[in-house]
Structure formats: structure tokens, C-alpha cells
Design an enzyme around this catalytic site. Structure first.
Site, mmCIF file in Angstrom:
data_model
loop_
_atom_site.group_PDB
_atom_site.id
_atom_site.type_symbol
_atom_site.label_atom_id
_atom_site.label_comp_id
_atom_site.label_asym_id
_atom_site.label_seq_id
_atom_site.Cartn_x
_atom_site.Cartn_y
_atom_site.Cartn_z
ATOM 1 N N PRO A 2 -7.956 -1.024 2.966
ATOM 2 C CG PRO A 2 -9.196 1.198 2.499
ATOM 3 C CD PRO A 2 -8.132 0.333 3.555
ATOM 4 C CE LYS A 59 -2.852 1.589 -2.149
ATOM 5 N NZ LYS A 59 -1.777 0.755 -1.202
ATOM 6 N NE ARG A 259 3.080 -3.562 4.973
ATOM 7 C CZ ARG A 259 2.188 -2.837 3.938
ATOM 8 N NH1 ARG A 259 2.427 -2.145 3.312
ATOM 9 N NH2 ARG A 259 0.998 -3.589 4.065
#
Length: 269
Positions: A2, A59, A259
Site C-alpha cells: 500500500p 503510510k 527500484r
DNA sequence: TCGATCCTGTAG
DNA sequence: CTACAGGATCGA
């Protein structure tokens, strides 16, 4: 996995299902999920308490309990947090679970075991989250604020957006999508963006997150799974080699900070 | 500020 | 088998 919109959806769902619930018992199945705290802390201190409030900060999920204690939950990549009707039917990947009144279960589910759940005194948790950056969906987040942060950031725009201590809540997907919408190359040094570009980026961040929040609240209303963002239009993420919707050039993938970053070489200069 | 690292699952 | 995964922390 998420980002802000999915964490928002988890909180939204929890507020509907777990507010005022009482914790009857707590079980830490995998101590890794609570480390460096001892599993005994959650197990011994949470039973008998009521879930008073559920909030999001970046988050992070804050579950306010009676008696001025709070659970801090971070889902990291594969975590999920949800209520099931019968705690006995929890999944094998439940890392921590709470038996609620009526036999229901509050499940911290995390196959990859990267997520965390900790217990703090409420005031201490607030202090711990003080280092989290600005909330992009609040009035505090203005183009001027973003410009001020950008000036001192000798950092690629994508990495800037991923840094939770600056703007909170963007992850790999929405950072890439915001940059695409603002026509900004992900490797562009943040401190070299001019005011008009910063304004476009500010607007893109707010629009992307706001739309994704609406979308996530709809698709994630289903417990136990993360609806994939299929309802939400992704223009670059995971679309390497596909033609850009705007200019038809092929979407490219590069590495940044270990990433993948996806972008359009045609319209992100 | 960068790379290595934490874990497990899945796609190729 | 290897590469990679929507995250963050830690050490140099």
C-alpha cells in the site's frame, strides 16, 4: 503493498468495522512483526481495551486504544489489516491477530513479514511520527511549500517524492504517475525545477492521490485482499515497452535507488 | 546520499 | 534457476 490511498482505504474499512470493538485477546504469531518490541507487550497490554479511533499519518496507521495506548502499524510491501467475522478462520499469513468481542478477528496479515506493529503510549507514538513529512492531501501542502522543499534537495525528483520525510505517502507507483502527469523526468534534480514545473507537480500529486483515494476506497472495501489498482488508470507504472497514451513513444524502465522507475522518454524531459 | 539488508512469493 | 516485488532502515 500500500501507498497512501491504500492505507487510507484500510483505515476507512477499519473505522466501519472495528470502531468501539473490544480486544479480548492478542496473539503475536511471528515476533518479527513486533520487533524490537517483545511480543509479550502487545499480548499483555491490549486485552480489555477498546478501539477508540483509527487514523492515518503518511503510510502509518494509528489505532487509538482506551487508556492512552496506541498501536502503530506499518504495512510496508505486503501487509494488510482487516476484520474477519470469526477469528478461528484467520489465514496462515496472519502475523499478529486480535480476538475481538463476538469472536471476530482483527488480522495483521503480511506474507513477506516486512510490516510492523508496535504498541506505544499515545503521546509517544505521535512523537515517533513527527519526522514524517507533510500530508499532501491537506491545505498545508501548497506549491510554495513544495518549492521551498525542492530548493535544498539535491536529489532526483523520483527519489524526492519517495522520501517519506518530505512528502508523506507516495510510493513507487504514485510517484511515477505524478511525474508522468507533470511531464517531469524522474532523474531531474529536484532543485533544478522552476516554479511552473513545481506547480504542475504539486497539482499532479494532489490529483493522482485524490483520485486514487476515491478508487481505493471502492475497490479495497473487500477484506483480506488488495484489489489491484485496475480501476485506477496507470499511465507508466509496469508498462515498460507499451506506447505512451500521449505521444506513442515506448515507456521505459530505469533503476533508481534500487527500484524500478517507469517513465515516458517522449514527454518527460 | 548511496547501497545492502530485511523476508517470502511469484513470474519468467 | 534468477529477477523482481506498491517499503523503510541502517551503516559507511
Amino acid at each position: 503493498m500500500p501507498e497512501l490511498p491504500e492505507v487510507d482505504a484500510v483505515c476507512h474499512r477499519l473505522r466501519a468495522e472495528a470502531l468501539k470493538a473490544e480486544i479480548v485477546a492478542a496473539h503475536v504469531v511471528r515476533p518479527a512483526a513486533t520487533r524490537p518490541q517483545r511480543p509479550a507487550l502487545i499480548q499483555s497490554k491490549t486485552p480489555g481495551r477498546t478501539i477508540e479511533d483509527i487514523q492515518r499519518r503518511g503510510k502509518n496507521i494509528l489505532i487509538q486504544l482506551s487508556g492512552d495506548l496506541a498501536l502503530g502499524v506499518h504495512l510496508r510491501m505486503t501487509g494488510d489489516l482487516y476484520v474477519i467475522p470469526d477469528v478461528r478462520f484467520r489465514p496462515a499469513t496472519a502475523r499478529v491477530y486480535f480476538e475481538l468481542n463476538g469472536g471476530r478477528g482483527l488480522i495483521f496479515d503480511d506474507p513477506r513479514l516486512l510490516g510492523k506493529i508496535h504498541l506505544h503510549r499515545s503521546a509517544d507514538l505521535v512523537k515517533l511520527l513527527a519526522k514524517v513529512g507533510i500530508e499532501p492531501l491537506t491545505p498545508d501542502f501548497t506549491p510554495t511549500v513544495l518549492l521551498d522543499m525542492a530548493r535544498s534537495a539535491h536529489l532526483a525528483a523520483k527519489l524526492f517524492l519517495m522520501d517519506q520525510s518530505r512528502v508523506a505517502g507516495l510510493g513507487n507507483i504514485y510517484a511515477a504517475e505524478a511525474l508522468y502527469r507533470a511531464h517531469i523526468h524522474p532523474a531531474k534534480p529536484m532543485n533544478r525545477l522552476r516554479r511552473p514545473k513545481i506547480e504542475a507537480l504539486h497539482s499532479a500529486i494532489v490529483t493522482v492521490l485524490d483520485d486514487a483515494v476515491q478508487s481505493a476506497r471502492r475497490t479495497y472495501s473487500n477484506p483480506g485482499r488488495f484489489g489491484d489498482a485496475e480501476e485506477f488508470p496507470l499511465y507508466v507504472y509496469d508498462r515498460e515497452g507499451e506506447p505512451c497514451d500521449r505521444c506513442r513513444r515506448r515507456i521505459r524502465r530505469i533503476q533508481q535507488g534500487g527500484r524500478s522507475t517507469y517513465f515516458c522518454p517522449g514527454c518527460q524531459k
